[in-house]
Write a protein that holds these residues in place. Sequence first.
Motif, PDB file in Angstrom:
ATOM      1  N   GLY A   1      -4.497   0.981  46.061  1.00 34.95           N
ATOM      2  CA  GLY A   1      -4.069   2.335  46.023  1.00 34.95           C
ATOM      3  C   GLY A   1      -4.157   2.670  44.511  1.00 34.95           C
TER       4      GLY A   1
ATOM      5  N   GLU B   1      -2.738   8.018  48.444  1.00 37.34           N
ATOM      6  CA  GLU B   1      -3.242   6.540  47.929  1.00 37.34           C
ATOM      7  C   GLU B   1      -1.989   5.799  47.330  1.00 37.34           C
ATOM      8  OE1 GLU B   1      -6.301   7.749  44.933  1.00 37.34           O
ATOM      9  OE2 GLU B   1      -6.814   9.417  46.424  1.00 37.34           O
TER      10      GLU B   1
ATOM     11  N   HIS C   1       0.340  -1.189  46.690  1.00 38.37           N
ATOM     12  CA  HIS C   1       1.085  -2.286  47.374  1.00 38.37           C
ATOM     13  C   HIS C   1      -0.017  -3.376  47.456  1.00 38.37           C
ATOM     14  CE1 HIS C   1      -1.747  -0.033  50.514  1.00 38.37           C
ATOM     15  NE2 HIS C   1      -1.349  -0.901  51.186  1.00 38.37           N
TER      16      HIS C   1
ATOM     17  N   ALA D   1      -8.540  -1.667  53.867  1.00 41.14           N
ATOM     18  CA  ALA D   1      -8.294  -2.603  52.869  1.00 41.14           C
ATOM     19  C   ALA D   1      -9.570  -3.203  52.758  1.00 41.14           C
ATOM     20  CB  ALA D   1      -7.168  -3.479  53.455  1.00 41.14           C
TER      21      ALA D   1
ATOM     22  N   TYR E   1      -0.038   3.465  54.033  1.00 38.55           N
ATOM     23  CA  TYR E   1       0.012   2.506  53.128  1.00 38.55           C
ATOM     24  C   TYR E   1       1.770   2.220  53.213  1.00 38.55           C
ATOM     25  CZ  TYR E   1      -4.265   3.220  50.714  1.00 38.55           C
ATOM     26  OH  TYR E   1      -5.553   3.476  50.417  1.00 38.55           O
TER      27      TYR E   1
ATOM     28  N   HIS F   1       1.528  -0.776  55.964  1.00 36.94           N
ATOM     29  CA  HIS F   1       0.585  -1.905  56.021  1.00 36.94           C
ATOM     30  C   HIS F   1       1.398  -3.250  55.945  1.00 36.94           C
ATOM     31  CE1 HIS F   1      -3.328  -0.113  54.173  1.00 36.94           C
ATOM     32  NE2 HIS F   1      -3.163   0.150  55.304  1.00 36.94           N
TER      33      HIS F   1
ATOM     34  N   THR G   1     -10.415   4.388  45.348  1.00 37.91           N
ATOM     35  CA  THR G   1      -9.050   4.585  46.063  1.00 37.91           C
ATOM     36  C   THR G   1      -9.005   5.772  46.666  1.00 37.91           C
ATOM     37  OG1 THR G   1      -8.175   5.319  43.791  1.00 37.91           O
ATOM     38  CG2 THR G   1      -7.950   3.221  44.322  1.00 37.91           C
TER      39      THR G   1
END
Length: 317
Positions: free
Chosen positions: A62, A118, A122, A189, A257, A260, A295
């Motif tokens: 991110g 974005e 993480h 990812a 995100y 995730h 990103t």
Amino acid sequence: MRQLLFCMTIMFFITLSSYTAVSRSSTPEKDDSEQHQAGEVWIEPWTGMEFVWVPGGCFQMGTPKGGSFNTVRVQEAEALDGNFFVSILKIASIFFPVGCSSMRTSIPADFDQYTMDERPVHKVCLNGFWIGKHEVTQEQWIKVLGNNPSYFKIGNDYPVEQVSWDDAFQFINSLNNKTDVAFSLPTEAQWEYAARSGGKKEIYSGSDNASDVAWYFENSENKTHKVGTKLANGLGIHDMSGNLREWCKDMYAKDAYSNHSLNNPMYVTEDKKRKFSRAIRGGSYYLNSCDVRCTSRTWSWRDHNEVDVGFRLIREN
């Protein structure tokens, strides 16, 4: 005599099984990730597609709040853009990533708002995987499906575009039926980790200067270019910034995100509004330098095809 032979036979098999067990435990099979080196290339023999090995690892996925990994103050941009543009930025008192001064569309008034999807930054951990060294080309598409949907029918080594997410999976399913290897699209990812040369703090794929590695609005002449003509990133992968936007496997959501998992995440949802949306990464020849950042995220409906959207594959086994 028979009892003696029977006992000797039993003893022989016990000894043999013990030896085999010891031999197996002393020479364990290597994990697949240990058998390959970063940047190693594997070639699919039928289409000639090249795949690059991306070693597994963890990274911070991110964009940090306040800009990208490197930022410059608005006051430092005067040499890059006209005074009128800079004066507007000074009034807004915003920050923006290096390179985002050359825009196809106007710069957002609030970069944090522009990059909201974005975040949060993480931690993500991925197994090693093979990913396409280039975007799928028109020649490769023709070989698998026998047609060419591209708007820019310039040459065999140009990336195929005007393909929907569903079209990409038609290609994948046809290819999988013709080979002993399974292919798919990368997750978001996997895509970002590979684009950032294995999770490094790179603004663009292989550089902090968009022009080094990307075909985008400023240098593309509003068309696609032959794959692999810009510099590769640190793993030897080309065009993950610019040339074409690329489909990913995930559904798209602004808050993906926040949902995730730590290991090998892929976002899916039962939300009917997002059910047919799919994530797109990488920016294109048509877009600005902000949009070709590693990103940067966008999306489209899975059955839509656009003149600046293509894809690259991962090898699943």
